[in-house]
Design an enzyme around this catalytic site. Sequence first.
Site, PDB file in Angstrom:
ATOM      1  N   LYS A  45     -13.596  12.732  25.492  1.00 55.62           N
ATOM      2  CA  LYS A  45     -14.727  13.249  26.260  1.00 55.62           C
ATOM      3  C   LYS A  45     -16.048  12.530  26.021  1.00 55.62           C
ATOM      4  O   LYS A  45     -17.123  13.056  26.321  1.00 55.62           O
ATOM      5  CB  LYS A  45     -14.911  14.764  26.048  1.00 55.62           C
ATOM      6  CG  LYS A  45     -13.669  15.587  26.193  1.00 55.62           C
ATOM      7  CD  LYS A  45     -12.718  15.172  27.297  1.00 55.62           C
ATOM      8  CE  LYS A  45     -13.185  15.476  28.690  1.00 55.62           C
ATOM      9  NZ  LYS A  45     -12.130  15.025  29.678  1.00 55.62           N
ATOM     10  N   HIS A 106      -7.911   6.828  22.398  1.00 56.49           N
ATOM     11  CA  HIS A 106      -8.816   7.725  21.655  1.00 56.49           C
ATOM     12  C   HIS A 106      -8.546   7.600  20.155  1.00 56.49           C
ATOM     13  O   HIS A 106      -9.068   8.383  19.360  1.00 56.49           O
ATOM     14  CB  HIS A 106      -8.582   9.190  22.051  1.00 56.49           C
ATOM     15  CG  HIS A 106      -9.049   9.550  23.421  1.00 56.49           C
ATOM     16  ND1 HIS A 106     -10.201   9.052  23.981  1.00 56.49           N
ATOM     17  CD2 HIS A 106      -8.537  10.417  24.346  1.00 56.49           C
ATOM     18  CE1 HIS A 106     -10.355   9.570  25.191  1.00 56.49           C
ATOM     19  NE2 HIS A 106      -9.359  10.390  25.432  1.00 56.49           N
ATOM     20  N   SER A 136     -17.820  19.348  26.459  1.00 55.25           N
ATOM     21  CA  SER A 136     -16.946  18.728  27.457  1.00 55.25           C
ATOM     22  C   SER A 136     -15.470  18.912  27.081  1.00 55.25           C
ATOM     23  O   SER A 136     -14.624  19.221  27.931  1.00 55.25           O
ATOM     24  CB  SER A 136     -17.301  17.236  27.567  1.00 55.25           C
ATOM     25  OG  SER A 136     -16.502  16.611  28.530  1.00 55.25           O
TER      26      SER A 136
HETATM   27  S1  PPS Z   1     -11.190  11.818  28.517  1.00 51.83           S
HETATM   28  O1  PPS Z   1     -10.315  12.883  29.064  1.00 51.83           O
HETATM   29  O2  PPS Z   1     -11.333  11.952  27.051  1.00 51.83           O
HETATM   30  O3  PPS Z   1     -10.763  10.470  28.886  1.00 51.83           O
HETATM   31  O4  PPS Z   1     -12.611  12.121  29.148  1.00 51.83           O
HETATM   32  P1  PPS Z   1     -13.847  11.120  29.217  1.00 51.83           P
HETATM   33  O5  PPS Z   1     -13.717  10.275  30.419  1.00 51.83           O
HETATM   34  O6  PPS Z   1     -14.034  10.449  27.905  1.00 51.83           O
HETATM   35  O7  PPS Z   1     -15.072  12.101  29.370  1.00 51.83           O
HETATM   36  C1  PPS Z   1     -15.244  12.946  30.476  1.00 51.83           C
HETATM   37  C2  PPS Z   1     -16.727  13.279  30.528  1.00 51.83           C
HETATM   38  O8  PPS Z   1     -17.441  12.144  31.058  1.00 51.83           O
HETATM   39  C3  PPS Z   1     -18.123  12.548  32.225  1.00 51.83           C
HETATM   40  N1  PPS Z   1     -18.223  11.436  33.173  1.00 51.83           N
HETATM   41  C4  PPS Z   1     -19.385  10.874  33.538  1.00 51.83           C
HETATM   42  N2  PPS Z   1     -20.651  11.157  33.165  1.00 51.83           N
HETATM   43  C5  PPS Z   1     -21.632  10.415  33.741  1.00 51.83           C
HETATM   44  N3  PPS Z   1     -21.408   9.453  34.654  1.00 51.83           N
HETATM   45  C6  PPS Z   1     -20.151   9.148  35.054  1.00 51.83           C
HETATM   46  N4  PPS Z   1     -19.950   8.188  35.944  1.00 51.83           N
HETATM   47  C7  PPS Z   1     -19.069   9.875  34.475  1.00 51.83           C
HETATM   48  N5  PPS Z   1     -17.730   9.865  34.635  1.00 51.83           N
HETATM   49  C8  PPS Z   1     -17.227  10.822  33.832  1.00 51.83           C
HETATM   50  C9  PPS Z   1     -17.303  13.721  32.741  1.00 51.83           C
HETATM   51  O9  PPS Z   1     -18.014  14.472  33.680  1.00 51.83           O
HETATM   52  C10 PPS Z   1     -17.032  14.461  31.432  1.00 51.83           C
HETATM   53  O10 PPS Z   1     -18.207  15.044  30.885  1.00 51.83           O
HETATM   54  P2  PPS Z   1     -18.673  16.543  31.167  1.00 51.83           P
HETATM   55  O11 PPS Z   1     -19.829  16.765  30.232  1.00 51.83           O
HETATM   56  O12 PPS Z   1     -17.517  17.430  30.862  1.00 51.83           O
HETATM   57  O13 PPS Z   1     -19.080  16.592  32.587  1.00 51.83           O
END
Ligand code: PPS
Length: 293
Positions: A45, A106, A136
């Site tokens: 996340k 991860h 998240s």
């Molecule tokens: S995972 O399942 O671990 O691979 O998830 P990961 O991609 O690491 O994290 C998901 C969170 O990243 C946010 N997200 C973004 N934030 C800003 N800009 C962009 N482009 C973007 N893409 C993904 C996503 O909304 C999750 O965060 P939260 O706080 O839950 O919204």
Amino acid sequence: MDGKTRSTLSQVQGVPLPERIVKYWARVEKFQASKEDVLIATYPKAGTTWTQEVVDQILNEGDLEKTKRAPTQVRMPFIEMTSADGENAGITKLEVMDPPRVIKTHLPIQLVPQSFWEAGCKVIYMARNPKDTVVSYYHFDRMNLYQPEPGPWQEYLEKFMTCQLGWGSWYDHVKGYWRERNNKAILYIFFEDMKEDPVREVTRIAEFLGLQLSKCTIDHIVKMTTFSAMRENPMANYSTVPDTIFDRTASEFMRKGEVGDWKNHFSAQEDAVFEDHYHKLMADCPIPIRFTI
Ligand code: PPS
């Protein structure tokens, strides 16, 4: 949901991981990376999917026909992830792809397959402040029916702080890559920096990958990788994952994408306890993590 598909956690070298990953761990450990492969490493996340999309856009110079060729998890496999029967695995996808491959993990640094370091692969590590990360992760575990049951928020936060969630200690994770960033080919970036100044950060990533892109291409990539653009992009928003795995009535994968949403979840008391614990655990490795921008 009857809870039958939700995983339990087991361990590899003391790091809690979903049982099915542990079961097929030997395949991950002996994976052969090639020099041109790029590894995107994060604690869950922390902005993995965002970094993946940015990297794929950079490598394809913003050509949407190419970056929309397949969903994220097909374009850039998740190396340690596997189905319960071992059939549908990141490793299986990677084995039929030619290098250069962009690979998601991860894993904490000590569990990254040795061949990545032997080959001298480039690694992009993204860190996100732990308060937004745990919020998240909590919402993700509510909706991802393959993850262990999250339980109530207060207990979940406690599990995060005591390093009992999948992929283990956030604290050790961010510190492990930080300490090695100057010894290995690691670009260490922050979610908060990317949010604050995406042009600067996308440019840094492109340069790390050895590409000098025009300002126009960088601007285009920044535009295509905003939260709202990715949320609308079926190849970048995990909408291809079936509802039997992602219960979209509970939460969304592309949930908010903000810095500071933790303020809507942490009580004043939780925040005080967290801060105290955080400063103790991070005292031996001051990483410039920001909780607001
Ligand atoms: S995972 O399942 O671990 O691979 O998830 P990961 O991609 O690491 O994290 C998901 C969170 O990243 C946010 N997200 C973004 N934030 C800003 N800009 C962009 N482009 C973007 N893409 C993904 C996503 O909304 C999750 O965060 P939260 O706080 O839950 O919204």
